[in-house]
Enzyme design. Sequence first.
Site, short mmCIF file in Angstrom:
data_model
loop_
_atom_site.label_atom_id
_atom_site.label_comp_id
_atom_site.label_asym_id
_atom_site.label_seq_id
_atom_site.Cartn_x
_atom_site.Cartn_y
_atom_site.Cartn_z
N CYS A 106 -5.84 0.65 -7.69
CA CYS A 106 -6.69 0.49 -8.67
C CYS A 106 -6.96 -1.09 -9.00
O CYS A 106 -5.96 -1.65 -8.96
CB CYS A 106 -6.75 1.19 -9.89
SG CYS A 106 -7.16 2.96 -9.91
N HIS A 121 0.06 1.87 -7.14
CA HIS A 121 -0.52 1.67 -8.23
C HIS A 121 -0.91 0.39 -8.52
O HIS A 121 -0.40 -0.49 -8.09
CB HIS A 121 0.19 2.08 -9.45
CG HIS A 121 0.30 3.66 -9.87
ND1 HIS A 121 -0.58 4.35 -10.19
CD2 HIS A 121 1.50 4.35 -9.79
CE1 HIS A 121 -0.38 5.60 -10.22
NE2 HIS A 121 0.91 5.72 -10.34
#
Length: 413
Positions: A285, A235
């Site tokens: 991301c 992440h």
Amino acid sequence: MEEPQRRALRRGRARLVAALRVEPLWDPLERRGIFTRTMLEELQSAGSRGDQARQLIIDLETRGKQAFPVFLSILRDTGQADLADMLIQECESPPAPPQLLDLRPVELELQGEKQHKSQCFGQTPARGVAAGIPLARGNSLLTGTCPCQVYELKADPCGHCLILNNVNFSRDSFLSTRVGSDMDCEKLERRFRALHFDVLTRRDLKAQEMVLELQKLARRDHSTLDCCIVVILSHGCQTSHIQFPGGIYGTDGKPIPIEKIVNYFNGSNCPSLRGKPKLFFIQACGGEERDRGFIVDSSSPEDEAPGVSLESDAIPFQAPSGNVDEPDAIACLPTPSDILVSYSTFPGFVSWREASGSWYVETLDSVLERYACSEDLLNMLLRVANAVSAKGRYKQIPGCFNFLRKKFFFVCD
């Protein structure tokens, strides 16, 4: 931090490195909000007492307006008032007048370039070389350009490849399981082994464990190798930065700035990789924004929304509180030559992932399989960006920060 305070830290660095007792500083530095516990643990892993002191003084410049007066106060509280007085004296001293330097050009030749210089000026490429097509293993990767403009990969293996694959996250991190990441990892393990890299994979690491693995790799002797690759699957989030945007989460939910990861391997921190390509591939991301794209004339069926469940690796960016990472907190970083950082998505936007793996890694693996033997890395990354940008209802565009000095070709059998 004010410029006179920064100047005082730099002028006094030699004495601080020689005399500063760092052990009693850690707790008050955390208690008074100058550094977080994670930051202090990283400083403590810098090596000897002198190494820890040097890194502390360097990092202190980036910790905001209150860092200097708080540091002076802590020095006095820990019985190091002489060092505090020295810094005050340096802070009050006028800046040194600029000196007129006798600047003369110096010719620098990295290993392996000298013998190719004659080929770059006035001589035609070797017989039998097809433009853009590398020769067999063991020969220089001669293309239409001169050999001195191509990185040489003669070692076998070419270098180390470290893959950090975070799939499962702690409950209190509020980060979801990254379904499909193991498939991404397996693809890249096979691909980089086939491209003659020594691959090491680590799964589900906390932030500090990730840092230790990266530092361990950076401290290895790469003198007999020609390249280094780092792949991170996790992440991600936005972070404040100077050079390279974005951050990566450990499984404990603590972020590591990509900028810090990259700089473990720069010319100052990893001398045995100086002049050699250092490649970073980041599947995470860059933020939480979703890109719906804009309308263009296209009949491609790939522009339709896929009939599968999509997930993103996005975590909202939260600005740091307190007196840290202020706009005037400027760090001096070495020039990141011979570094390329490939991002799965544009900074600020999400990166999409399916059960079968992420768009970025799936496409990167496919492009490497098809074109690694005939095209340079930047050209292949353009192919990846073009292919990924055509996918899905929500859009994604990979990109890179390129500080390579030459063309990079992988070695193929």
